[in-house]
Motif scaffolding. Structure first.
Motif, PDB file in Angstrom:
ATOM      1  N   GLN A  20       0.839  -1.197   0.000  1.00 27.69           N
ATOM      2  CA  GLN A  20       0.000   0.000   0.000  1.00 27.69           C
ATOM      3  C   GLN A  20       0.874   1.247   0.000  1.00 27.69           C
ATOM      4  O   GLN A  20       1.856   1.324   0.735  1.00 27.69           O
ATOM      5  N   VAL A  21       0.501   2.213  -0.854  1.00 26.68           N
ATOM      6  CA  VAL A  21       1.090   3.560  -0.764  1.00 26.68           C
ATOM      7  C   VAL A  21      -0.017   4.423  -0.185  1.00 26.68           C
ATOM      8  O   VAL A  21      -1.092   4.551  -0.778  1.00 26.68           O
ATOM      9  N   GLY A  22       0.226   4.998   0.967  1.00 24.90           N
ATOM     10  CA  GLY A  22      -0.812   5.745   1.665  1.00 24.90           C
ATOM     11  C   GLY A  22      -1.028   7.126   1.050  1.00 24.90           C
ATOM     12  O   GLY A  22      -0.253   7.611   0.221  1.00 24.90           O
ATOM     13  N   LEU A  39      -2.534   1.984  -4.500  1.00 24.71           N
ATOM     14  CA  LEU A  39      -2.175   3.405  -4.444  1.00 24.71           C
ATOM     15  C   LEU A  39      -3.375   4.212  -3.981  1.00 24.71           C
ATOM     16  O   LEU A  39      -4.393   4.295  -4.667  1.00 24.71           O
ATOM     17  N   LYS A  40      -3.252   4.838  -2.802  1.00 22.50           N
ATOM     18  CA  LYS A  40      -4.371   5.625  -2.276  1.00 22.50           C
ATOM     19  C   LYS A  40      -4.285   7.070  -2.781  1.00 22.50           C
ATOM     20  O   LYS A  40      -3.197   7.602  -2.996  1.00 22.50           O
ATOM     21  N   LEU A  90      -6.038   1.422  -7.738  1.00 25.15           N
ATOM     22  CA  LEU A  90      -6.260   2.734  -7.122  1.00 25.15           C
ATOM     23  C   LEU A  90      -7.221   2.600  -5.948  1.00 25.15           C
ATOM     24  O   LEU A  90      -8.052   1.684  -5.921  1.00 25.15           O
ATOM     25  N   CYS A  91      -7.121   3.511  -5.008  1.00 27.41           N
ATOM     26  CA  CYS A  91      -8.052   3.488  -3.869  1.00 27.41           C
ATOM     27  C   CYS A  91      -8.470   4.911  -3.495  1.00 27.41           C
ATOM     28  O   CYS A  91      -7.631   5.726  -3.099  1.00 27.41           O
ATOM     29  N   ASP A 116     -12.101   3.168   0.184  1.00 27.06           N
ATOM     30  CA  ASP A 116     -11.809   2.966   1.606  1.00 27.06           C
ATOM     31  C   ASP A 116     -12.832   3.786   2.401  1.00 27.06           C
ATOM     32  O   ASP A 116     -12.666   4.996   2.577  1.00 27.06           O
ATOM     33  N   PRO A 117     -13.920   3.132   2.861  1.00 34.68           N
ATOM     34  CA  PRO A 117     -14.952   3.887   3.585  1.00 34.68           C
ATOM     35  C   PRO A 117     -14.529   4.186   5.022  1.00 34.68           C
ATOM     36  O   PRO A 117     -15.201   4.975   5.692  1.00 34.68           O
ATOM     37  N   SER A 118     -13.437   3.594   5.489  1.00 36.57           N
ATOM     38  CA  SER A 118     -13.003   3.803   6.877  1.00 36.57           C
ATOM     39  C   SER A 118     -12.323   5.154   7.026  1.00 36.57           C
ATOM     40  O   SER A 118     -12.767   6.008   7.806  1.00 36.57           O
ATOM     41  N   HIS A 119     -11.238   5.363   6.239  1.00 36.86           N
ATOM     42  CA  HIS A 119     -10.588   6.679   6.296  1.00 36.86           C
ATOM     43  C   HIS A 119     -11.459   7.732   5.617  1.00 36.86           C
ATOM     44  O   HIS A 119     -11.296   8.921   5.849  1.00 36.86           O
TER      45      HIS A 119
END
Ligand code: PEP
Ligand code: MN
Length: 362
Positions: A191-193, A215-216, A243-244, A278-281
């Motif tokens: 993961q790349v944050g 990749l976020k 992608l994220c 990503d529904p968390s962040h």
């Protein structure tokens, strides 16, 4: 970076069954704005490939013309990420899991790996409930240097055990180009944050590997910047990028974050790369996570990355947004059901477009 000619173009996809005179009218109109237009016949539909002087056409809302279904940009500087109407996206393989290409993938786990037994318990539970991959942070990018930074190398050893015991592939974050080789030797996906989306040294380093990258989106980044970050990895030779969307910063929003779900259809239109949410962040609150995850499935995401903890109140990071094991177990069948429903309605991008040399005769 690999050097390639920057060539621009557009593909105008026509509505299925559009009559010949209307197809010709659209072609003539595009040509009147200076484009070199080639008609291509697909299976049961036509599209028009526009090359050359496309700037004037790009400024028009061609998508609103009667008979036009969709417009896809080709080339430009998005050499490796641009959607290719001649190619059905193949997805990205992470071990035995294929992300994209019609699947809905669920990556789940705690924000950080905290201890071995806890990580194994969470992984066993999410695996039993249908998660495809386990994500746990070993190196955490924390806003404060005094906050828990992750267990580092010890967490990588734990993640190896988790995979051996639970059978799920492992996703974990890399913060530093110097750690790429070590972490890539253990994880199935890196993961790349959000904070590192603009870390070009890291992106270039990852381009030299073949390990799948999650990749976020940078939380202050435009879609162009997001895709350009992916270009750094792809142009280096690593085509395994997912992608994220994880939300963007907005001071008036709840928890200062807005989950930009509108980016999903935009990205799906512009790139062949799979796109997760990503529904968390993207919320910061566990009670909003299931609704946003369902929305992600509805807008066409290829899956979600979601934080899950056996005791969120004890989590060393991001406990407020973590789903409990039970909440995760309830969510998974809902997401699968939404996808089945949508597939039943035949949603998605046309994938039956095949270029045929004889397509000139509209
Ligand atoms: C994370 O995934 O735990 C994380 C820190 O996410 P982001 O980079 O999106 O803030
Ligand atoms: Mn987190």
């Amino acid at each position: 970076m690999q050097s390639r000619d920057v060539e621009t173009g557009l593909v105008v996809i026509l509505c299925p069954g559009l009559a010949g005179p209307l197809r010709r009218k659209i072609k003539d109109r595009l040509e009147s704005f200076g484009g070199e237009v080639t008609a291509v016949e697909g299976t049961g539909r036509f599209y028009l490939e526009v090359r050359g002087e496309v700037a004037a056409i790009q400024s028009l809302v061609v998508e609103s013309w009667p008979g036009v279904e969709k417009v896809v940009s080709l080339g430009g500087e998005f050499l490796h990420t641009a959607a290719d109407p001649d190619r059905v996206p193949e997805g990205v393989n992470v071990g035995s899991v294929c992300i994209g290409a019609g699947t809905f993938s669920i990556i789940a786990g705690p924000c950080a790996v905290e201890d071995e037994q806890r990580a194994v318990r969470i992984a066993s539970s999410v695996a039993a409930d249908g998660a495809d991959l386990f994500r746990g942070g070993a190196y955490k990018p924390r806003t404060s240097p005094y906050a828990f930074q992750g267990l580092g190398d010890a967490a990588l050893q734990i993640l190896q055990k988790v995979r051996a015991e639970c059978g799920l592939g492992i996703v974990t974050e890399v913060l530093d180009p110097r750690d790429v080789e070590n972490i890539a030797g253990i994880a199935d996906m890196l993961q790349v944050g959000s904070r590192n989306m603009h870390n070009y040294s890291l992106l270039k380093e990852l381009g030299q590997t073949s390990i799948p990258i999650l990749l976020k989106r940078g939380f202050a980044s435009s879609i162009d910047e997001f895709l350009m970050a992916a270009e750094y990895i792809l142009s280096g030779g690593n085509s395994n990028v997912v992608l994220c969307e994880r939300g963007i910063r907005c001071s008036t929003a709840t928890n200062n974050v807005v989950l930009d779900l509108g980016s999903i259809p935009e990205l799906k239109k512009r790139t062949h790369l799979p796109v997760l949410v990503d529904p968390s962040h993207g919320s910061g609150d566990s009670y909003r996570v299931p609704a946003l995850a369902r929305a992600a499935a509805t807008v066409g995401a290829d899956g979600i990355l979601v934080e899950v903890h056996e005791k969120p109140e004890e989590a060393l990071s991001d406990g407020a947004q973590a789903l409990t094991l039970d909440q995760f177990g309830e969510l998974v069948p809902q997401l699968r059901e939404i996808r089945e429903l949508l597939e039943g309605h035949g949603s998605g991008v046309p994938d039956d477009l095949v270029s045929t040399p004889g397509g000139e005769d509209l």
